[in-house]
Design a protein around this motif. Structure first.
Motif, PDB file in Angstrom:
ATOM      1  N   ILE A  62     -53.719 -30.076 -15.708  1.00 16.36           N
ATOM      2  CA  ILE A  62     -52.307 -30.196 -16.059  1.00 16.36           C
ATOM      3  C   ILE A  62     -52.139 -30.041 -17.569  1.00 16.36           C
ATOM      4  CG2 ILE A  62     -50.354 -31.801 -16.166  1.00 16.36           C
ATOM      5  CD1 ILE A  62     -51.386 -32.918 -13.437  1.00 16.36           C
ATOM      6  N   GLU A  63     -53.010 -30.700 -18.311  1.00 20.87           N
ATOM      7  CA  GLU A  63     -52.961 -30.578 -19.777  1.00 20.87           C
ATOM      8  C   GLU A  63     -53.201 -29.135 -20.199  1.00 20.87           C
ATOM      9  OE1 GLU A  63     -55.106 -32.381 -23.801  1.00 20.87           O
ATOM     10  OE2 GLU A  63     -55.793 -33.046 -21.822  1.00 20.87           O
ATOM     11  N   TYR A  64     -54.158 -28.484 -19.561  1.00 22.95           N
ATOM     12  CA  TYR A  64     -54.468 -27.094 -19.878  1.00 22.95           C
ATOM     13  C   TYR A  64     -53.250 -26.197 -19.647  1.00 22.95           C
ATOM     14  CZ  TYR A  64     -56.768 -22.551 -19.771  1.00 22.95           C
ATOM     15  OH  TYR A  64     -57.112 -21.234 -20.012  1.00 22.95           O
ATOM     16  N   VAL A  65     -52.621 -26.342 -18.485  1.00 22.46           N
ATOM     17  CA  VAL A  65     -51.443 -25.520 -18.159  1.00 22.46           C
ATOM     18  C   VAL A  65     -50.332 -25.765 -19.176  1.00 22.46           C
ATOM     19  CG1 VAL A  65     -49.619 -25.111 -16.438  1.00 22.46           C
ATOM     20  CG2 VAL A  65     -52.003 -25.344 -15.710  1.00 22.46           C
ATOM     21  N   SER A  93     -47.787 -15.939 -10.968  1.00 27.82           N
ATOM     22  CA  SER A  93     -47.833 -17.178 -10.181  1.00 27.82           C
ATOM     23  C   SER A  93     -49.073 -17.213  -9.299  1.00 27.82           C
ATOM     24  CB  SER A  93     -46.585 -17.312  -9.311  1.00 27.82           C
ATOM     25  OG  SER A  93     -45.422 -17.370 -10.097  1.00 27.82           O
ATOM     26  N   CYS A  94     -49.388 -16.076  -8.707  1.00 32.74           N
ATOM     27  CA  CYS A  94     -50.572 -16.003  -7.841  1.00 32.74           C
ATOM     28  C   CYS A  94     -51.855 -16.195  -8.641  1.00 32.74           C
ATOM     29  CB  CYS A  94     -50.599 -14.685  -7.079  1.00 32.74           C
ATOM     30  SG  CYS A  94     -49.344 -14.597  -5.774  1.00 32.74           S
ATOM     31  N   ARG A  95     -51.880 -15.679  -9.865  1.00 34.34           N
ATOM     32  CA  ARG A  95     -53.060 -15.899 -10.716  1.00 34.34           C
ATOM     33  C   ARG A  95     -53.228 -17.398 -11.011  1.00 34.34           C
ATOM     34  NH1 ARG A  95     -51.397 -11.052 -13.205  1.00 34.34           N
ATOM     35  NH2 ARG A  95     -50.370 -12.187 -14.876  1.00 34.34           N
ATOM     36  N   TRP A  96     -52.116 -18.093 -11.237  1.00 40.06           N
ATOM     37  CA  TRP A  96     -52.182 -19.539 -11.474  1.00 40.06           C
ATOM     38  C   TRP A  96     -52.665 -20.270 -10.222  1.00 40.06           C
ATOM     39  CZ3 TRP A  96     -52.746 -21.920 -15.764  1.00 40.06           C
ATOM     40  CH2 TRP A  96     -52.200 -21.407 -16.944  1.00 40.06           C
ATOM     41  N   VAL A  97     -52.205 -19.843  -9.066  1.00 39.53           N
ATOM     42  CA  VAL A  97     -52.659 -20.465  -7.812  1.00 39.53           C
ATOM     43  C   VAL A  97     -54.159 -20.254  -7.659  1.00 39.53           C
ATOM     44  CG1 VAL A  97     -52.520 -20.345  -5.291  1.00 39.53           C
ATOM     45  CG2 VAL A  97     -50.425 -20.306  -6.658  1.00 39.53           C
ATOM     46  N   GLN A  98     -54.612 -19.034  -7.911  1.00 46.60           N
ATOM     47  CA  GLN A  98     -56.028 -18.727  -7.809  1.00 46.60           C
ATOM     48  C   GLN A  98     -56.837 -19.563  -8.805  1.00 46.60           C
ATOM     49  OE1 GLN A  98     -56.954 -14.596  -8.495  1.00 46.60           O
ATOM     50  NE2 GLN A  98     -58.879 -14.750  -7.387  1.00 46.60           N
ATOM     51  N   GLY A 144     -47.225 -29.937 -12.333  1.00 51.64           N
ATOM     52  CA  GLY A 144     -47.519 -29.090 -13.479  1.00 51.64           C
ATOM     53  C   GLY A 144     -48.898 -28.465 -13.459  1.00 51.64           C
ATOM     54  N   LEU A 145     -49.563 -28.491 -12.314  1.00 53.30           N
ATOM     55  CA  LEU A 145     -50.871 -27.860 -12.205  1.00 53.30           C
ATOM     56  C   LEU A 145     -50.734 -26.340 -12.194  1.00 53.30           C
ATOM     57  CD1 LEU A 145     -53.889 -28.454 -11.921  1.00 53.30           C
ATOM     58  CD2 LEU A 145     -53.572 -28.513  -9.458  1.00 53.30           C
ATOM     59  N   ILE A 146     -49.614 -25.862 -11.688  1.00 48.21           N
ATOM     60  CA  ILE A 146     -49.242 -24.455 -11.844  1.00 48.21           C
ATOM     61  C   ILE A 146     -47.826 -24.440 -12.428  1.00 48.21           C
ATOM     62  CG2 ILE A 146     -50.729 -23.562 -10.000  1.00 48.21           C
ATOM     63  CD1 ILE A 146     -48.314 -23.386  -8.185  1.00 48.21           C
TER      64      ILE A 146
END
Length: 128
Positions: A64-67, A43-48, A24-26
């Motif tokens: 993980i909590e933030y996402v 998705s790429c912005r989340w990876v970055q 759940g990190l992305i």
């Protein structure tokens, strides 16, 4: 983009990308009709974001909590901000600690350089 392309673009192993998604990190990455991950802009912005935060040493649990909070919507803005503030404080403390370590190392290196310089002077004097 395929996972291989994203892996190359962000210099993150594909296994790490899968792991980030699994914990759940992305957020879940969209899939193609054949079931393969098909990274879009979001998705790429989340990876970055994940890469940047992890490189800074931000705690996985906090991310993980933030996402999770982001996915819950705008009602979680204050909680998300609080997480970022807390992580910034931790990062600032870590940077201060690292700067102190750097000063310590610089002092030690300077002592060695002084010692080497004095040693070389003594060698020159004794050879004359």
């Amino acid at each position: 983009m395929t996972i291989t392309e994203v892996s190359k673009q962000y210099d993150i192993p594909a296994d790490t990308l899968r792991y980030y998604e699994r914990i759940g990190l992305i957020p879940s990455v969209p899939r193609s009709k054949s079931g393969f991950r098909d990274y879009d802009e979001e998705s790429c912005r989340w990876v970055q974001f994940a890469k940047c935060m992890r490189n800074a040493g931000i705690q996985v649990e906090a991310l993980i909590e933030y996402v999770d909070l982001v996915q819950q919507g705008d009602v979680t803005r204050d909680a998300r901000k609080q997480i970022l503030l807390e992580q910034r404080d931790l990062l600032q403390a870590k940077i201060a600690e690292m700067q102190e370590t750097l000063r310590f190392l610089d002092t030690k290196i300077d002592r060695y350089e002084q010692w080497n310089s004095e040693f070389e002077k003594n060698i020159l004097k004794s050879s004359q």
